[in-house]
Write a protein that holds these residues in place. Structure first.
Motif, PDB file in Angstrom:
ATOM      1  N   ASN A 293     -57.903  70.633 -35.951  1.00  0.00           N
ATOM      2  CA  ASN A 293     -58.530  69.478 -36.903  1.00  0.00           C
ATOM      3  C   ASN A 293     -58.752  68.323 -36.220  1.00  0.00           C
ATOM      4  OD1 ASN A 293     -60.154  67.854 -39.214  1.00  0.00           O
ATOM      5  ND2 ASN A 293     -57.613  67.968 -40.514  1.00  0.00           N
ATOM      6  N   ILE A 294     -59.220  67.945 -36.330  1.00  0.00           N
ATOM      7  CA  ILE A 294     -60.101  66.747 -35.018  1.00  0.00           C
ATOM      8  C   ILE A 294     -60.544  65.105 -35.623  1.00  0.00           C
ATOM      9  CG2 ILE A 294     -60.582  65.780 -33.490  1.00  0.00           C
ATOM     10  CD1 ILE A 294     -61.229  67.851 -31.794  1.00  0.00           C
ATOM     11  N   GLN A 295     -59.948  64.784 -36.505  1.00  0.00           N
ATOM     12  CA  GLN A 295     -60.438  63.446 -37.299  1.00  0.00           C
ATOM     13  C   GLN A 295     -60.994  62.334 -36.425  1.00  0.00           C
ATOM     14  OE1 GLN A 295     -59.304  63.387 -40.681  1.00  0.00           O
ATOM     15  NE2 GLN A 295     -58.394  65.622 -40.221  1.00  0.00           N
ATOM     16  N   TYR A 296     -62.105  62.437 -36.424  1.00  0.00           N
ATOM     17  CA  TYR A 296     -63.185  62.141 -35.534  1.00  0.00           C
ATOM     18  C   TYR A 296     -63.114  60.668 -35.498  1.00  0.00           C
ATOM     19  CZ  TYR A 296     -65.036  66.587 -34.301  1.00  0.00           C
ATOM     20  OH  TYR A 296     -65.178  67.885 -33.741  1.00  0.00           O
ATOM     21  N   ALA A 297     -62.897  59.707 -37.132  1.00  0.00           N
ATOM     22  CA  ALA A 297     -62.866  58.345 -37.056  1.00  0.00           C
ATOM     23  C   ALA A 297     -61.557  57.944 -36.666  1.00  0.00           C
ATOM     24  CB  ALA A 297     -63.720  58.098 -38.484  1.00  0.00           C
ATOM     25  N   GLU A 298     -60.219  58.638 -36.779  1.00  0.00           N
ATOM     26  CA  GLU A 298     -59.136  57.229 -36.783  1.00  0.00           C
ATOM     27  C   GLU A 298     -58.997  58.192 -35.553  1.00  0.00           C
ATOM     28  OE1 GLU A 298     -54.048  59.080 -37.298  1.00  0.00           O
ATOM     29  OE2 GLU A 298     -55.792  60.207 -38.923  1.00  0.00           O
ATOM     30  N   VAL A 299     -59.712  58.693 -34.588  1.00  0.00           N
ATOM     31  CA  VAL A 299     -59.485  59.444 -33.243  1.00  0.00           C
ATOM     32  C   VAL A 299     -59.964  57.461 -32.434  1.00  0.00           C
ATOM     33  CG1 VAL A 299     -60.200  60.228 -30.534  1.00  0.00           C
ATOM     34  CG2 VAL A 299     -58.879  61.651 -32.965  1.00  0.00           C
ATOM     35  N   MET A 300     -61.811  57.801 -32.800  1.00  0.00           N
ATOM     36  CA  MET A 300     -62.180  57.032 -32.396  1.00  0.00           C
ATOM     37  C   MET A 300     -61.325  55.337 -32.380  1.00  0.00           C
ATOM     38  SD  MET A 300     -64.797  57.560 -30.263  1.00  0.00           S
ATOM     39  CE  MET A 300     -65.313  59.458 -30.106  1.00  0.00           C
ATOM     40  N   ALA A 301     -61.189  55.321 -33.410  1.00  0.00           N
ATOM     41  CA  ALA A 301     -60.809  53.909 -34.423  1.00  0.00           C
ATOM     42  C   ALA A 301     -59.715  53.483 -33.496  1.00  0.00           C
ATOM     43  CB  ALA A 301     -59.652  54.089 -35.358  1.00  0.00           C
ATOM     44  N   SER A 302     -58.214  54.142 -32.707  1.00  0.00           N
ATOM     45  CA  SER A 302     -57.357  54.680 -32.317  1.00  0.00           C
ATOM     46  C   SER A 302     -58.113  54.531 -31.185  1.00  0.00           C
ATOM     47  CB  SER A 302     -56.523  56.039 -32.244  1.00  0.00           C
ATOM     48  OG  SER A 302     -56.232  55.941 -32.898  1.00  0.00           O
ATOM     49  N   SER A 303     -58.834  54.622 -30.524  1.00  0.00           N
ATOM     50  CA  SER A 303     -59.060  54.400 -28.946  1.00  0.00           C
ATOM     51  C   SER A 303     -60.096  53.149 -28.549  1.00  0.00           C
ATOM     52  CB  SER A 303     -60.640  55.960 -28.399  1.00  0.00           C
ATOM     53  OG  SER A 303     -60.126  57.017 -28.596  1.00  0.00           O
ATOM     54  N   VAL A 304     -60.513  52.820 -29.766  1.00  0.00           N
ATOM     55  CA  VAL A 304     -60.641  51.585 -29.663  1.00  0.00           C
ATOM     56  C   VAL A 304     -59.390  50.614 -29.540  1.00  0.00           C
ATOM     57  CG1 VAL A 304     -62.215  49.421 -31.233  1.00  0.00           C
ATOM     58  CG2 VAL A 304     -63.301  51.316 -30.361  1.00  0.00           C
ATOM     59  N   LEU A 305     -58.472  50.803 -30.247  1.00  0.00           N
ATOM     60  CA  LEU A 305     -57.419  49.766 -30.316  1.00  0.00           C
ATOM     61  C   LEU A 305     -56.843  49.771 -29.247  1.00  0.00           C
ATOM     62  CD1 LEU A 305     -56.849  50.824 -33.906  1.00  0.00           C
ATOM     63  CD2 LEU A 305     -57.417  48.383 -33.242  1.00  0.00           C
ATOM     64  N   GLY A 306     -56.918  50.774 -28.017  1.00  0.00           N
ATOM     65  CA  GLY A 306     -55.966  51.035 -27.203  1.00  0.00           C
ATOM     66  C   GLY A 306     -57.661  49.747 -25.757  1.00  0.00           C
ATOM     67  N   PHE A 307     -58.301  50.537 -26.021  1.00  0.00           N
ATOM     68  CA  PHE A 307     -59.212  49.469 -24.539  1.00  0.00           C
ATOM     69  C   PHE A 307     -59.406  47.850 -25.167  1.00  0.00           C
ATOM     70  CE2 PHE A 307     -62.063  52.147 -26.270  1.00  0.00           C
ATOM     71  CZ  PHE A 307     -63.211  50.699 -27.400  1.00  0.00           C
ATOM     72  N   LEU A 308     -59.477  47.687 -26.468  1.00  0.00           N
ATOM     73  CA  LEU A 308     -59.748  46.077 -26.597  1.00  0.00           C
ATOM     74  C   LEU A 308     -58.440  45.448 -26.028  1.00  0.00           C
ATOM     75  CD1 LEU A 308     -59.840  46.153 -30.367  1.00  0.00           C
ATOM     76  CD2 LEU A 308     -61.899  45.577 -29.050  1.00  0.00           C
ATOM     77  N   PRO A 309     -57.256  45.961 -25.351  1.00  0.00           N
ATOM     78  CA  PRO A 309     -56.481  44.697 -25.075  1.00  0.00           C
ATOM     79  C   PRO A 309     -57.582  44.311 -23.377  1.00  0.00           C
ATOM     80  CG  PRO A 309     -54.993  45.674 -26.079  1.00  0.00           C
ATOM     81  CD  PRO A 309     -56.539  46.662 -26.828  1.00  0.00           C
ATOM     82  N   LEU A 310     -57.580  45.090 -22.983  1.00  0.00           N
ATOM     83  CA  LEU A 310     -58.223  45.607 -21.182  1.00  0.00           C
ATOM     84  C   LEU A 310     -59.529  44.807 -21.502  1.00  0.00           C
ATOM     85  CD1 LEU A 310     -57.643  49.057 -20.615  1.00  0.00           C
ATOM     86  CD2 LEU A 310     -56.031  47.212 -19.843  1.00  0.00           C
ATOM     87  N   ILE A 311     -60.201  45.431 -22.184  1.00  0.00           N
ATOM     88  CA  ILE A 311     -61.819  43.896 -21.957  1.00  0.00           C
ATOM     89  C   ILE A 311     -61.404  42.548 -22.275  1.00  0.00           C
ATOM     90  CG2 ILE A 311     -63.648  43.583 -23.967  1.00  0.00           C
ATOM     91  CD1 ILE A 311     -64.027  46.864 -24.249  1.00  0.00           C
ATOM     92  N   ALA A 312     -60.531  42.863 -23.039  1.00  0.00           N
ATOM     93  CA  ALA A 312     -59.988  40.097 -23.479  1.00  0.00           C
ATOM     94  C   ALA A 312     -59.488  40.767 -22.229  1.00  0.00           C
ATOM     95  CB  ALA A 312     -58.779  40.898 -24.907  1.00  0.00           C
ATOM     96  N   VAL A 313     -58.700  40.620 -21.654  1.00  0.00           N
ATOM     97  CA  VAL A 313     -58.257  40.573 -20.532  1.00  0.00           C
ATOM     98  C   VAL A 313     -59.245  40.497 -19.331  1.00  0.00           C
ATOM     99  CG1 VAL A 313     -56.528  41.163 -18.390  1.00  0.00           C
ATOM    100  CG2 VAL A 313     -55.491  41.546 -20.271  1.00  0.00           C
ATOM    101  N   PHE A 314     -60.524  40.969 -19.109  1.00  0.00           N
ATOM    102  CA  PHE A 314     -61.570  40.793 -18.403  1.00  0.00           C
ATOM    103  C   PHE A 314     -62.100  39.737 -18.267  1.00  0.00           C
ATOM    104  CE2 PHE A 314     -64.937  41.700 -16.695  1.00  0.00           C
ATOM    105  CZ  PHE A 314     -65.861  42.307 -15.269  1.00  0.00           C
ATOM    106  N   LEU A 315     -62.180  39.933 -19.862  1.00  0.00           N
ATOM    107  CA  LEU A 315     -63.403  38.774 -20.524  1.00  0.00           C
ATOM    108  C   LEU A 315     -62.564  37.161 -19.581  1.00  0.00           C
ATOM    109  CD1 LEU A 315     -64.653  40.111 -23.844  1.00  0.00           C
ATOM    110  CD2 LEU A 315     -65.978  39.895 -21.206  1.00  0.00           C
ATOM    111  N   VAL A 316     -61.467  36.931 -20.109  1.00  0.00           N
ATOM    112  CA  VAL A 316     -60.700  35.800 -19.698  1.00  0.00           C
ATOM    113  C   VAL A 316     -60.787  35.644 -18.208  1.00  0.00           C
ATOM    114  CG1 VAL A 316     -58.498  34.462 -20.258  1.00  0.00           C
ATOM    115  CG2 VAL A 316     -59.742  35.762 -21.622  1.00  0.00           C
ATOM    116  N   PHE A 317     -60.411  36.668 -17.252  1.00  0.00           N
ATOM    117  CA  PHE A 317     -60.079  36.247 -15.845  1.00  0.00           C
ATOM    118  C   PHE A 317     -61.199  36.768 -14.679  1.00  0.00           C
ATOM    119  CE2 PHE A 317     -56.245  36.998 -17.888  1.00  0.00           C
ATOM    120  CZ  PHE A 317     -55.040  35.182 -18.052  1.00  0.00           C
TER     121      PHE A 317
END
Length: 290
Positions: free
Chosen positions: A252-276
């Motif tokens: 049973n794959i919860q697509y929305a939950e998996v995608m939400a967790s993935s977004v939360l996972g790569f948001l810090p990397l995007i913030a680091v790249f945009l700042v530096f």
């Protein structure tokens, strides 16, 4: 008296020649736009999927606006899984890896750039060979080594392998070689020791290389999956990539939950790249141009 005649642009049947520089710039802009779209389309699709319900995704997986949007998947991922703990683990491990890699990588690069000792060429060749060696080939020897030191299940098993990254040594060594030798000789004539030259002369002017190594180490450590999966065996000690992989179930794959967790996972990397991002470009350009 000789008169210089300016050459005219070549024409074909009355049509002026196309400016090569302008055409090249347009071609580069088109390629950049295509690559940006290739990266942005999956990113936008992940965000749109994370804002939908699992029922609407199952019925109509393609339309991004079908079924309406909500933040239910984000609240479920936060409440049902220790994402905050995974964030903290990844942040602590990545920060420690950055500190140790910058310190030891810069010292090794300084020694290879300025010090003359027996076996220097062999050490430089080993560093260059390390750039071509895939990290997967070192998994088994590292696992046996850290098991013998009783470091499995600890954060040090993730921090210490990144300290000996050949790319960090190569970046610092390339930058230090670009420093004028007269500056180093002047400091030595004034009585400065090699440690003083390293800490007081070279490090303050190698901020571009320092920023590049720090950001690349942080991103690489944050995204690491295979090695943390092998050495961290407890759920609350896992990092973001390993924790996100545990959310996927074959039944049973919860697509929305998996995608939400993935977004939360790569948001810090995007913030680091945009700042530096300026420091990354400046560091790569400085280490590549002599």
């Amino acid at each position: 008296m000789t008169t210089l005649i300016q050459p005219r642009a070549a024409t074909v049947r009355g049509v002026p020649a196309v400016d090569g520089g302008r055409l090249f710039n347009r071609l580069c802009a088109v390629c950049l736009t295509l690559f940006a779209l290739i990266w942005l389309v999956p990113f936008a699709s992940a965000i749109a999927t994370s804002l939908r319900s699992d029922g609407s995704i199952t019925r109509n997986p393609t339309p991004p606006f079908a079924g309406g949007w909500s933040l239910h998947a984000y609240s479920t991922a936060r409440n049902d899984h220790p994402i905050g703990t995974w964030y903290l683990n990844s942040l602590v491990i990545s920060s420690l890896a950055v500190v140790f890699t910058v310190v030891f990588g810069s010292m090794a690069g300084f020694a290879l750039a300025f010090l003359r000792y027996r076996g220097r060429a062999v050490v430089l060749a080993l560093v260059a060979a390390g750039l071509m060696l895939p990290s997967e080939a070192l998994v088994l020897p590292q696992f046996i080594e850290y098991r013998s030191f009783h470091l499995l299940g600890t954060f040090w098993a993730l921090v210490l392998p990144s300290v000996a990254a050949p790319i960090s040594v190569f970046v610092f060594q390339s930058f230090f070689r670009g420093i004028p030798v007269a500056l180093i000789e002047a400091a030595r004539v004034d009585g400065a020791s090699w440690w003083r030259v390293y800490a007081g002369v070279c490090m303050p002017i190698c901020r571009p290389a320092l920023s590049t190594v720090a950001i690349l180490t942080f991103i690489t450590t944050w995204n690491s999956f295979l090695w943390p999966l092998l050495v961290l065996n407890q759920t609350r000690s896992q990092t973001i990539p390993v924790g996100l992989a545990s959310l996927v179930s074959n039944s049973n794959i919860q697509y929305a939950e998996v995608m939400a967790s993935s977004v939360l996972g790569f948001l810090p990397l995007i913030a680091v790249f945009l700042v530096f991002q300026r420091q990354i470009v400046q560091g790569v350009a400085t280490t590549g141009i002599k």
